[in-house]
Design a protein around this motif. Structure first.
Motif: not given
Length: 345
Positions: A328-337
């Motif tokens: 969940x963090x990773x996807x926000x950090x990578x702007x996937x979410x």
């Protein structure tokens, strides 16, 4: 119980910790139903000095009251509630003026953390918690998403518009296309803005904002971006809403305003060298800070969500179980979410 912890820079995991207990007479223990990752959590996630085992900085939730202290009279066990990230008292001068995010009586301990967990202890619960009628099972998943935004991002976006005094017919520019910026677009439309320009470089964020009421999008930055905004608006903006927290975002906000314009800033500041003197010649009105979550929820936003007038829950573009918190963090950090929601049973 399980709770998220930072395991190192760029990584979050789960730890088994003791379930919280009532400590003070105005505490409440809440079983979390939905929580989420905030853009401000990503700053901690990226921190190269983050120590292993550090408590998560999560601060947004909806849930069920499990237990209350003896001074809590506004909610009871079994109630479905919004757990704001702020804990105002409702009685001090700041709270009565509608600034419970900066409560005079709770200086230094007015904000939540550690909410990405199965249970939380919510301090100063009597006034700050916001009761929702019924139970989670009475609401659609889409409505639960919107209710969750009322713990932080929707009131924060609304705060930007309120302190910038966005009024009917105003030309507004929103700097920042994350969840708070998206909610600032919604808030500006609620308050009657005639034009709302979002500064954004990401197509999915642009599309969402246009669906929520933005009238134009500007991808350029710096002087090019300022010139483009002024071209679209036929001059400077009446209000600029800064929803990022960087000096560059403040520069953009000040640059798009006409003299005598108003800036509302709600991005958590990651700068310390911006002087007020730089706005002197423009007669810019500058206001901002921590959102008045409980005040806005009780007075405006909860009803707007329940009536279907606004749909801020669209900012949650991905959902995860607590066990998948790192993704969940990773996807926000990578702007996937745009914003990651955590679903708990």
């Amino acid at each position: 119980m399980k709770s998220a912890v930072y395991t190192k820079a760029g990584q979050v995991g789960l730890a088994e910790i003791d379930r919280p207990q009532i400590v003070a007479a105005d505490d409440a223990i809440i079983k979390i139903v939905r929580t989420c990752v905030c853009g401000s959590d990503i700053w901690s996630y990226r921190n190269p000095e983050m120590e292993e085992g550090h408590r998560n900085s999560g601060h947004e939730a909806i849930g069920i009251v499990e237990e209350v202290g003896e001074q809590v009279t506004t909610v009871k066990p079994g109630d479905f509630v919004i757990a704001p990230f702020t804990h105002g008292c409702g009685q001090c001068d700041a709270c009565r003026a509608g600034f419970d995010g900066s409560c005079d009586n709770h200086s230094g301990n007015n904000w939540s953390e550690g909410v990405q967990a199965e249970y939380i202890r919510f301090h100063f619960a009597n006034w700050a918690l916001v009761k929702i009628l019924g139970q989670p099972s009475d609401y659609s998943e889409g409505m639960l998403k919107s209710l969750l935004t009322l713990a932080d991002v929707m009131p924060t976006g609304y705060h930007a518009a309120r302190v910038a005094n966005v009024q009917k017919g105003d030309k507004v520019v929103v700097i920042g296309d994350g969840a708070v910026g998206q909610c600032a677009v919604i808030a500006s439309k609620m308050r009657g803005a005639s034009q709302i320009v979002l500064m954004s470089r990401h197509e999915d964020h642009q599309k969402m904002a246009l669906e929520s009421g933005a009238t134009a999008v500007v991808a350029e930055r710096g002087e090019k971006g300022i010139d483009k905004v002024r071209e679209i608006l036929g001059g400077g903006a009446d209000a600029a809403l800064e929803c990022v927290g960087t000096e560059a975002a403040v520069e953009q906000a000040l640059g798009v305003l006409h003299n005598g314009g108003r800036m509302g800033f709600v991005g958590v500041p990651h700068y310390n060298n911006r002087s007020l003197g730089s706005t002197f010649a423009q007669n810019i009105l500058v206001a901002g800070g921590v959102a008045s979550v409980t005040t806005y929820d009780k007075q405006v936003l909860l009803k707007a969500v329940l009536d279907g007038d606004i749909n801020p829950g669209r900012v949650f573009t991905t959902s995860y179980k607590l066990e998948d918190i790192n993704q969940a963090y990773k996807d926000m950090d990578e702007r996937k979410s745009i914003k990651s929601m955590i679903v708990l049973d």
